[in-house]
Design an enzyme around this catalytic site. Structure first.
Site, PDB file in Angstrom:
ATOM      1  N   HIS A  42     -48.611 -14.784 -10.416  1.00  0.00           N
ATOM      2  CA  HIS A  42     -47.178 -14.606 -10.705  1.00  0.00           C
ATOM      3  C   HIS A  42     -46.895 -13.119 -10.896  1.00  0.00           C
ATOM      4  O   HIS A  42     -47.656 -12.431 -11.561  1.00  0.00           O
ATOM      5  CB  HIS A  42     -46.840 -15.385 -11.984  1.00  0.00           C
ATOM      6  N   CYS A  66     -41.728 -15.088  -7.127  1.00  0.00           N
ATOM      7  CA  CYS A  66     -40.704 -15.348  -8.150  1.00  0.00           C
ATOM      8  C   CYS A  66     -39.529 -14.400  -7.909  1.00  0.00           C
ATOM      9  O   CYS A  66     -39.624 -13.202  -8.175  1.00  0.00           O
ATOM     10  CB  CYS A  66     -41.290 -15.170  -9.547  1.00  0.00           C
ATOM     11  N   HIS A 112     -40.820 -19.596  -7.194  1.00  0.00           N
ATOM     12  CA  HIS A 112     -39.837 -19.811  -8.268  1.00  0.00           C
ATOM     13  C   HIS A 112     -38.551 -19.179  -7.778  1.00  0.00           C
ATOM     14  O   HIS A 112     -38.534 -17.969  -7.511  1.00  0.00           O
ATOM     15  CB  HIS A 112     -40.219 -19.029  -9.523  1.00  0.00           C
ATOM     16  N   ASP A 121     -35.915 -21.941 -11.195  1.00  0.00           N
ATOM     17  CA  ASP A 121     -36.502 -21.268 -12.361  1.00  0.00           C
ATOM     18  C   ASP A 121     -35.477 -21.249 -13.475  1.00  0.00           C
ATOM     19  O   ASP A 121     -34.477 -21.955 -13.418  1.00  0.00           O
ATOM     20  CB  ASP A 121     -36.995 -19.883 -11.938  1.00  0.00           C
ATOM     21  N   HIS A 122     -35.734 -20.437 -14.470  1.00  0.00           N
ATOM     22  CA  HIS A 122     -34.870 -20.390 -15.653  1.00  0.00           C
ATOM     23  C   HIS A 122     -33.416 -20.668 -15.304  1.00  0.00           C
ATOM     24  O   HIS A 122     -32.871 -20.064 -14.388  1.00  0.00           O
ATOM     25  CB  HIS A 122     -34.902 -18.997 -16.274  1.00  0.00           C
ATOM     26  N   TYR A 125     -35.206 -23.375 -19.976  1.00  0.00           N
ATOM     27  CA  TYR A 125     -35.770 -24.581 -19.361  1.00  0.00           C
ATOM     28  C   TYR A 125     -35.010 -25.860 -19.701  1.00  0.00           C
ATOM     29  O   TYR A 125     -35.620 -26.888 -19.978  1.00  0.00           O
ATOM     30  CB  TYR A 125     -37.248 -24.714 -19.730  1.00  0.00           C
TER      31      TYR A 125
END
Ligand code: DNO
Length: 363
Positions: free
Chosen positions: A206, A244, A271, A316-317, A330
């Site tokens: 990541h 990401c 992500h 993702d977030h 999340y």
């Protein structure tokens, strides 16, 4: 593209698997044994427990995020040998349960860093925020106390085993340069990639979040050139990247679309999320929609599509919306909206290609 959704486990996540099941097109959960400290072997019984919980609802557990790396490995200490042996045992155990991808990171001390977990956006929702001037003027311990000690759950990346020894850790990293970190990463990969290969598991590092040094700590997985270097350290499809968009996108120098074009065959997992960057270097997480942030989410999806991407993607977030009580970043609701946005782009790309082919055939 195989859509997956991060879930923190029974009793550790506010979201029941039954609710995830109702999001269109989700095939699997992205999971971890969050109660096992970095450096310890993940036991088979616990892995199988998660597998059973997921399979009851028809989900796969193909992607693990993360098997965290003990700091002694990142520091290159002699004690790393035991921790690498344990890591290898964990890879072998995960292979027995059919795992296909392991996401991990090589960030010293902290994983992701933000200054505010619930910063209000204009629409009244809240999201994770990074404020440059605050980082410049706060001690790491104070940040930890304001950010992560207020919850009755542990946040990934902010586990007690890192935070309880913060000043010792900072001391240990005092003389560690970026080149040292590269050497220690290379050493680690030399030992684990052959094992991953043998066990059919793709390792997917990541990127650093944010992709620049924070509190003077070295950070190396930050830009295209460094990702190229990482992938060349061991030129194997098992030495891959978790693309990401939000982490890399916090720096305006990073062009995510170009990265996908160059590295597509080494991205087993992505992500996808959006962030809005401000001129002073601050950034806030937003909805996934292209118009809400600074990242070309359409371009990201199109680059994946054009490269015939067949890996795993998770939203993702997200923001915290509709008064949801959730882990920072999340929640169920905004990540579900994110998924529908990603599917919307993807499905129209599929459709357009089909119609173009049809048109060509019928000319
Ligand atoms: C934060 C996550 C990170 C990520 C790790 C991967 O929400 O994106 O904690 O899981 O960096 O190793």
């Amino acid at each position: 593209m195989k859509m997956v959704f991060r879930w923190f486990g029974e009793g550790n996540d506010f979201i029941p698997l039954e609710h995830i099941k109702q999001i269109p097109g989700v095939e699997g959960i992205v999971w971890a044994l969050h109660d096992i400290p970095a450096g310890e072997v993940w036991p088979m019984e616990k892995i199988n427990e998660v597998k059973q919980q997921a399979e009851r609802l028809g989900f796969n557990i193909d992607v693990v995020e993360s098997v965290n790396i003990h700091e002694d490995i990142k520091l290159g200490l002699p004690t790393r040998e035991t921790y690498i042996d344990n890591y290898i045992k964990t890879i072998e155990n995960l292979a027995q349960a059919g795992i296909k991808v392991i996401c991990y990171n090589f960030m010293p001390v902290f994983d992701w860093v933000r200054t505010d977990l619930f910063k209000e956006l204009e629409d009244g929702s809240t999201a994770l925020f990074y404020e440059n001037s605050k980082i410049a003027n706060i001690e790491p311990t104070d940040l930890v106390n304001t950010i992560s000690r207020n919850y009755d759950f542990t946040m990934p990346g902010w586990e007690p085993e890192r935070l309880d020894y913060l000043s010792d850790l900072f001391d240990q990293y005092k003389d560690v340069t970026e080149e040292d970190l590269w050497d220690n990463l290379h050493y680690f990969l030399n030992r684990i990639i052959p094992v991953a290969e043998k066990n059919g598991i793709k390792m997917a590092i990541h990127p650093d979040d944010p992709p620049f040094s924070v509190f003077g700590l070295p950070r190396i997985i930050t830009n295209k050139q460094n990702i190229r270097r990482l992938l060349n350290l061991i030129d194997s499809p098992y030495n891959g990247l978790t693309l990401c968009s939000g982490s890399l996108g916090a720096s305006e120098d990073n062009n995510i679309v170009e990265m996908i074009q160059e590295f597509s065959d080494r991205i087993p997992f992505a992500h996808i999320r959006n962030v809005k960057r401000f001129e002073n270097g601050d950034f806030i997480e937003t909805s996934h929609r292209i118009t809400d942030g600074s990242i070309n989410i359409y371009g990201v999806m199109k680059a994946l599509y054009d490269s015939n991407f067949n890996g795993y993607v998770r939203p993702d977030h997200g923001r915290h919306i509709w008064d949801e009580k959730c882990r920072p970043g999340y929640g169920l609701y905004d990540r579900a909206l994110g998924i529908m946005y990603l599917w919307g782009i993807w499905d129209s790309l599929v459709r357009t290609r089909k119609e173009t082919n049809h048109y060509a055939v019928n000319q």
